[in-house]
Design an enzyme around this catalytic site. Structure first.
Site, PDB file in Angstrom:
ATOM      1  N   TYR A 170       0.788  -1.368   0.070  1.00  0.00           N
ATOM      2  CA  TYR A 170      -0.101  -0.292  -0.004  1.00  0.00           C
ATOM      3  C   TYR A 170       0.799   1.395   0.101  1.00  0.00           C
ATOM      4  O   TYR A 170       0.770   2.256  -0.763  1.00  0.00           O
ATOM      5  CB  TYR A 170      -0.941   0.055   1.023  1.00  0.00           C
ATOM      6  CG  TYR A 170      -1.825   1.233   1.390  1.00  0.00           C
ATOM      7  CD1 TYR A 170      -2.896   1.226   0.239  1.00  0.00           C
ATOM      8  CD2 TYR A 170      -1.577   2.118   2.306  1.00  0.00           C
ATOM      9  CE1 TYR A 170      -3.825   2.510   0.790  1.00  0.00           C
ATOM     10  CE2 TYR A 170      -2.534   3.251   2.505  1.00  0.00           C
ATOM     11  CZ  TYR A 170      -3.599   3.473   1.747  1.00  0.00           C
ATOM     12  OH  TYR A 170      -4.635   4.374   1.962  1.00  0.00           O
ATOM     13  N   LYS A 174       0.703   4.118  -2.851  1.00  0.00           N
ATOM     14  CA  LYS A 174       0.489   5.470  -2.673  1.00  0.00           C
ATOM     15  C   LYS A 174       1.602   6.267  -2.822  1.00  0.00           C
ATOM     16  O   LYS A 174       1.387   7.671  -3.309  1.00  0.00           O
ATOM     17  CB  LYS A 174       0.098   5.764  -1.040  1.00  0.00           C
ATOM     18  CG  LYS A 174      -1.296   4.973  -0.985  1.00  0.00           C
ATOM     19  CD  LYS A 174      -2.282   5.187  -1.953  1.00  0.00           C
ATOM     20  CE  LYS A 174      -3.645   5.182  -1.568  1.00  0.00           C
ATOM     21  NZ  LYS A 174      -4.815   5.699  -2.308  1.00  0.00           N
TER      22      LYS A 174
END
Length: 292
Positions: A170, A174
């Site tokens: 993640y 991002k």
């Protein structure tokens, strides 16, 4: 008169949480909204019927205009149909909010390749493809001589800015979205498109297990997103903002810090000694979420 009167806005992942709050907030400010949601669980796997239609009904019940889109924005066909839905329904597109995402958290030594690929796909590819198709629409409009006042708001995270233990996939995704935002803001400026990113903090079904003490509501983030998606944000592009509760922070990314230069090549020992001196004068990085 709302700040987005007459504008047509796409919000991906808008069936729940932050996306739903953004869609409702845009509609409250006069925008016509395309509500995209695939209707999947936290891990990205198919769940119950998509909630996009429910958000559309909420908007219409409040006197606004909205249509639902249930396609997968991490596919070329899904992203193309998303933009087509806006243009077919309302004759134009003015703003894109890339918000769709999910989590598959694991420590790195336990992180499967499939979980890495799935998170990269929905976050990075799910930002890139809608942005690509929206940008193509705006480029064509600009080249046809039409005035374009377009806005893109991407969704990064504090995990992508500082890192987050147990979220290597993640955090990497991002961070990639920040890079995509910077490139897009530079490439698309000539066509009248501004591109920014937000790093929101709010209590949603994605964050409640990781940050159980987080009380800020998704609706607290949406006002900044609406402003960035409006014509009122003229001149603001290539920026990243943190938004949580009543706090808005302009994030300042990589800048050149202490530097040393010499004639000729360093030896490994010399480069290490010089680097340690530089680090003594450098700012301490922000702490990785969940470390220590």
């Amino acid at each position: 008169m709302g700040i987005c009167d007459g504008r047509v806005v796409i919000v991906t992942g808008a069936g729940r949480g932050l996306g739903r709050a953004h869609a409702l907030a845009f509609a409250a400010e006069g925008a016509k909204v395309v509500v995209n949601d695939l209707g999947v669980g936290l891990d990205g796997r198919p769940g119950a019927d998509s909630p996009a239609a429910q958000v559309v009904e909420e908007i219409r019940a409040a006197g606004g205009e909205a249509v639902a889109h249930g396609g997968d924005v991490a596919t070329a066909d899904g992203a193309a149909s998303l933009v087509a839905t806006a243009v077919d329904a309302y004759g134009r597109l003015d703003a894109l909010v890339n918000n769709a995402g999910f989590l598959r958290d694991r420590m790195l030594v336990n992180l499967d390749e499939d979980d890495w690929d799935a998170v990269m796909r929905v976050h990075v590819k799910g930002h890139f493809l809608p942005l690509k198709h929206a940008a193509a629409y705006w480029r064509a409009a600009s080249k046809a001589g039409r005035e374009v006042t377009a806005r893109v708001v991407n969704t990064t995270s504090g995990a992508g800015l500082l890192g987050s233990v147990g979220q290597g996939n993640y955090a990497a995704a991002k961070a990639g979205i920040v890079g995509l935002t910077l490139v897009a803001s530079a490439e698309l400026a000539r066509y009248g498109v501004q591109v920014n990113a937000i790093a929101p903090a709010a209590r949603t079904r994605m964050t409640e297990e990781v940050f159980g003490d987080l009380d800020a509501a998704p609706e607290d983030v949406s006002p900044l997103v609406v402003w960035l998606g409006s014509a009122a944000s003229a001149g603001v592009t290539g920026r990243v903002f943190e938004a949580e509760g009543g706090r808005i922070t302009v994030m300042e990314g990589w800048h050149a810090g202490p530097t040393v230069r010499r004639e000729g090549r360093w030896s490994p020992a010399e480069s290490g000694e010089a680097t340690l001196k530089l680090l003594a004068d450098a700012r301490t990085p922000g702490a990785v979420y969940g470390a220590g």
